[in-house]
Design a protein around this motif. Structure first.
Motif, PDB file in Angstrom:
ATOM      1  N   GLY A 108      11.032 -66.309  -4.801  1.00  0.00           N
ATOM      2  CA  GLY A 108      10.892 -66.253  -6.248  1.00  0.00           C
ATOM      3  C   GLY A 108       9.563 -65.683  -6.716  1.00  0.00           C
ATOM      4  O   GLY A 108       8.745 -65.214  -5.917  1.00  0.00           O
ATOM      5  N   TYR A 109       9.355 -65.751  -8.035  1.00  0.00           N
ATOM      6  CA  TYR A 109       8.147 -65.206  -8.643  1.00  0.00           C
ATOM      7  C   TYR A 109       7.195 -66.297  -9.145  1.00  0.00           C
ATOM      8  O   TYR A 109       6.124 -65.993  -9.636  1.00  0.00           O
ATOM      9  CB  TYR A 109       8.525 -64.385  -9.878  1.00  0.00           C
ATOM     10  N   GLU A 110       7.644 -67.549  -9.092  1.00  0.00           N
ATOM     11  CA  GLU A 110       6.947 -68.553  -9.883  1.00  0.00           C
ATOM     12  C   GLU A 110       5.894 -69.354  -9.131  1.00  0.00           C
ATOM     13  O   GLU A 110       6.121 -69.799  -8.014  1.00  0.00           O
ATOM     14  CB  GLU A 110       7.975 -69.515 -10.473  1.00  0.00           C
ATOM     15  N   PRO A 111       4.750 -69.544  -9.761  1.00  0.00           N
ATOM     16  CA  PRO A 111       3.742 -70.453  -9.198  1.00  0.00           C
ATOM     17  C   PRO A 111       4.324 -71.861  -9.111  1.00  0.00           C
ATOM     18  O   PRO A 111       5.328 -72.169  -9.747  1.00  0.00           O
ATOM     19  CB  PRO A 111       2.607 -70.428 -10.216  1.00  0.00           C
ATOM     20  N   THR A 112       3.691 -72.713  -8.335  1.00  0.00           N
ATOM     21  CA  THR A 112       4.158 -74.088  -8.183  1.00  0.00           C
ATOM     22  C   THR A 112       2.970 -75.032  -8.173  1.00  0.00           C
ATOM     23  O   THR A 112       1.920 -74.687  -7.650  1.00  0.00           O
ATOM     24  CB  THR A 112       4.954 -74.258  -6.875  1.00  0.00           C
ATOM     25  N   GLY A 113       3.160 -76.192  -8.753  1.00  0.00           N
ATOM     26  CA  GLY A 113       2.101 -77.183  -8.719  1.00  0.00           C
ATOM     27  C   GLY A 113       2.052 -77.940  -7.402  1.00  0.00           C
ATOM     28  O   GLY A 113       1.178 -78.761  -7.182  1.00  0.00           O
ATOM     29  N   ASP A 114       2.992 -77.656  -6.506  1.00  0.00           N
ATOM     30  CA  ASP A 114       3.036 -78.367  -5.224  1.00  0.00           C
ATOM     31  C   ASP A 114       2.091 -77.716  -4.209  1.00  0.00           C
ATOM     32  O   ASP A 114       1.748 -76.552  -4.333  1.00  0.00           O
ATOM     33  CB  ASP A 114       4.455 -78.355  -4.659  1.00  0.00           C
ATOM     34  N   PRO A 115       1.701 -78.471  -3.167  1.00  0.00           N
ATOM     35  CA  PRO A 115       0.864 -77.896  -2.107  1.00  0.00           C
ATOM     36  C   PRO A 115       1.567 -76.727  -1.404  1.00  0.00           C
ATOM     37  O   PRO A 115       2.794 -76.622  -1.445  1.00  0.00           O
ATOM     38  CB  PRO A 115       0.657 -79.060  -1.135  1.00  0.00           C
ATOM     39  N   PHE A 116       0.784 -75.882  -0.749  1.00  0.00           N
ATOM     40  CA  PHE A 116       1.324 -74.662  -0.132  1.00  0.00           C
ATOM     41  C   PHE A 116       2.344 -74.969   0.955  1.00  0.00           C
ATOM     42  O   PHE A 116       3.187 -74.139   1.268  1.00  0.00           O
ATOM     43  CB  PHE A 116       0.184 -73.812   0.455  1.00  0.00           C
TER      44      PHE A 116
END
Lengths: 309, 309, 309, 309
Positions: B89-97
């Motif tokens: 996907g294209y979206e950032p995430t607030g979860d750890p890598f």
């Protein structure tokens, strides 16, 4: 000041309009439901004071989530960066804007960023004033100043309609009250927040505010620094990383400009040192952004090389 | 080409070094553990071919997560945007890598973006070639070309060490194999991925690659377009929205430049049309970024006005 | 009817008391904080009408979560099984009792079971009556009938204290109102729920109610069927699968009796066709159960072979 | 020993069969797909050595998840309660049996219970032996002993089919290896686990094993204590709290007997001191339990008062 109707813009709008039939008008508020799915209009306010437009730019829309950027700016002016980011984080999230999960799972109880509902509520909580009325007046006065338009106000009908049904936002507020993120009366905060979301303006106003952010806080028409440079740039950063709900990453790739959308179908954009953009197109895609508006911005970005990347 | 040692940079590095004592060297791979916590060095490669540096820029570091940007570029060249974003996907995430949760909870089974481990594994999966060796050679050749440095290779010791302990990455791979995101042999993909992460270079190389991205894919020294403009810009977009793990949002606010970090302590940055930056500082903050490196970039961004916002 | 003090029980209580020092008294309500950590008392009400006790069984405690079983019984009587399980599920959960996550992630918006807070609120929502007062009176009358004790009432001080700080429960309620699980005024439901939780009784009362459930709804003393057999058994099932917060699984293994605990330190237990148990021990373990009470039940279960498994 | 065909059972089976058309045969393994959706058979093994049946009870089925109870018993015998619960928890979960989320979000890295896939893999990891072959032989020998049937073995075809596609289980294993829950070669553990799941028997065998658990570990036919009392009762506890996937809570309410299901359509049940039950009905409901089997057990529970609650 009337905007000049522009043929090139008209062609782009006409092209982008083809996509509106794939979207849906927001239906969770009766007043929003009345919008015409095929509408699409745009105003572009240049730093030299000229304005170009296409479509019916006199139509009024409510700010909805676009207001989140404006209250963020005011809260930063009111209490400073440290104070604001004590209540809310900096990070984009892959979750929907109204998700409550991260409030429970994050080590910190803070909402992840000021553009999701929880974060925006925490920011509005910080707006100064002795009463809801005083705080609302301060928000409206700030927005009038940004738009250079003294008669801007909110829609009582839409504010009431949202207030009456804002159960999820109440849930978010009480969760944050439990964690000490907010500590005021929730009904009062909700009243303030729903009125802030119901502030009405037209595309021209929206483009003028976009221009102020584009000029790092300066209104070039009146040569007045309305927002400190640092605050304006910080707000634009959030517009890029979290401005388009959980489609922000894709929007950054395809369009690449600081922009903030609302479920009314409005989008405000800012092109640094060049112009502000105000769009209204009520047909939304499945992630809550104006489907025609995004298409229009994508075409404009390619044609005029607007991407910051 | 040797870099010119620069007094102003030295002062900034010396200032930023004060923060390294609050960080910790990555300890999950023995070879990384040997790094000296107080090291901090930087090379800045200008578009005119000049290079300025401070600190010991000859020290070799492994790319680790920095390689994610480079394989993303190669995969986009290999199979195109549609093919890549069919898998990620294209979206950032607030979860750890390294989080696995979103793979289960997202409606789509796709990793949220190419900068988290799951997404980077899905991208490396797309690198063309008839064998692990051939695909690795293609990655290395691509990176040698980007750096203009024909002897770049990977560290067998570090690759082996990571391969032997990459249980979480195996878990991510098998989860994605279940969902049809990847369909090759997991051990082979892991071998390729850990070798890619173990590619070694010095700060000078890193800054030179950063410069190519800064110039929209053009190596200005040899006047060679190595990466198509669109690919280079797309990569920089992800560097902004997701380049610094789950501190990307704060980094965008404080520094505002496209950059990608790795747990070795490296950071590669790109200042459009101006220069590439290579930093090495092994002391990491709690989110896995070079603590001295981020501080240095923050100071440089303010001093030289590098923010894109 | 006074209970007979029993030497064997005294020895068990004295043994179990050794563990109370590892627990902590609940501190989120001032009134609960006043409890004495080392208290531990038990009453056992036999089906033949005899009662045995150890410790100070006249001390009054509030029901807190123990009330969830009693309102479940009343709601089942009021509107039937189908009606209740239209609002709440049957399944235990590994999440804490006050978690909100599953309300968002479950395909169904229903709380997972009636023993977590969300589920208990949805159940109390179903209690019939024309006003909060009438519904509260019905709950209290039902509980007086179960305990055979006409003066049982609630603590206004504790109810008020909980009502004033029940932000998380408000959050859960509004989340469920959004999803149509509940549709009454949230403040009224909260008033009813906090008063229900603040109903006070002593260990003797608690053991008598436990006996009614043990006898499948029959009060053997007055020979009166207070709860239909099916309702009583259904309630006992939930006591086993979800009665001890997220330690229910371990409690089933170690003790194996239908029981429900509250953060006041109370535990109500039911031994089929044999007796009801009422325990008070305010020192809680980290999952919110009476640490001495659980130890005491474990010893009793082994000694008297009480496990249903 | 042949079972006596029983008219009353036949009528119940015939009644329960009406529901099989609402279920679906498991399709993720070719061999399971071949099953006939309308099949439904049951064997009931009494403690006096008599057996009653209905339907085609000679048909062989693979144990699948039913094996989780049997390896739990063997692991408890092999290394004791403390050792087992150092690797796996006691708590039921509202998540699906193959969910990976809790491994990341739980404070403890332990799988929540031994009946979900992650927990069952951690339990099989503890089975003693110097090789996969030796450990498998020990499991098979144990199961032959429980069933009193010396020719029980596993289906190589189904084991291989599952082994080749067990990507999600590999993902779970590597996640647990990362956290130190398991530390053996994952492919070996998977080989052992898939063979364990592919052990074949008929309903009669299943009912005989259910009887041993019903008799607290004693085979009443040979008067041999195969499982220690404590182990047998602990296993039955998990059958109640987590035996029917995430429908265990509802099954406890509606049926109320210790039982364990598998995706092959098998269910093993244990009625304390009375009898063991073996059911085969391959049509599954949406949560993976035999739809006809559950209906049949519900009717039997009501008719013969089998519920433990």
């Amino acid at each position: 000041m009337p905007c000049h109707s522009n043929e090139e813009l008209k062609r782009l709008v006409s092209e982008a309009k083809k996509y509106t039939k794939h979207g849906e008008v927001a239906d969770y508020i009766p007043a929003l439901k009345k919008a015409n799915r095929d509408d699409l209009s745009v105003a572009i306010y240049h730093s030299d004071g000229n304005c170009y437009s296409a479509g019916d730019i006199d139509q009024k829309i409510t700010l909805q989530s676009i207001s989140k950027v404006l209250t963020l700016a005011l809260a930063l002016i009111d209490c400073g960066e440290e104070c604001v980011f004590d209540k809310v984080g900096y990070e984009p999230t892959g979750d929907p804007f109204n998700s409550i999960i991260k409030l429970e799972t994050s080590r910190s109880a803070k909402p992840l960023n000021p553009m999701i509902n929880a974060g925006a509520l925490a920011v509005t909580h910080l707006i100064k004033g002795n009463s809801v009325i005083e705080r609302l007046e301060r928000i409206i006065a700030f927005i009038r100043d940004l738009a250079g338009h003294e008669t801007i106000t909110y829609s009582e009908e839409i504010a009431k309609s949202e207030f009456d049904t804002a159960f999820l936002n109440r849930s978010l507020c009480y969760y944050m009250k439990q964690d000490g993120i907010i500590n005021e009366n929730v009904e009062e905060l909700l009243e303030l927040y729903t009125k802030q979301c119901a502030i009405e303006m037209d595309c021209l106003d929206l483009s003028r505010i976009g221009l102020v952010f584009a000029m790092d806080g300066l209104d070039p028409v009146r040569e007045k620094q309305i927002i400190p440079v640092e605050v304006a740039r910080l707000c634009k950063t959030f517009m890029v990383t979290c401005g388009m709900y959980n489609a922000s990453g894709e929007f950054a790739v395809r369009v690449g400009i600081p922009a903030k959308s609302g479920v009314s179908g409005g989008i405000m954009g800012s092109i640094r040192n060049r112009y502000g953009i105000g769009i209204f197109g009520p047909a939304l895609d499945e992630r809550g952004n104006s489907i025609g508006g995004i298409k229009l911005l994508e075409m404009m970005s390619k044609k005029y090389e607007l991407s910051i990347f």
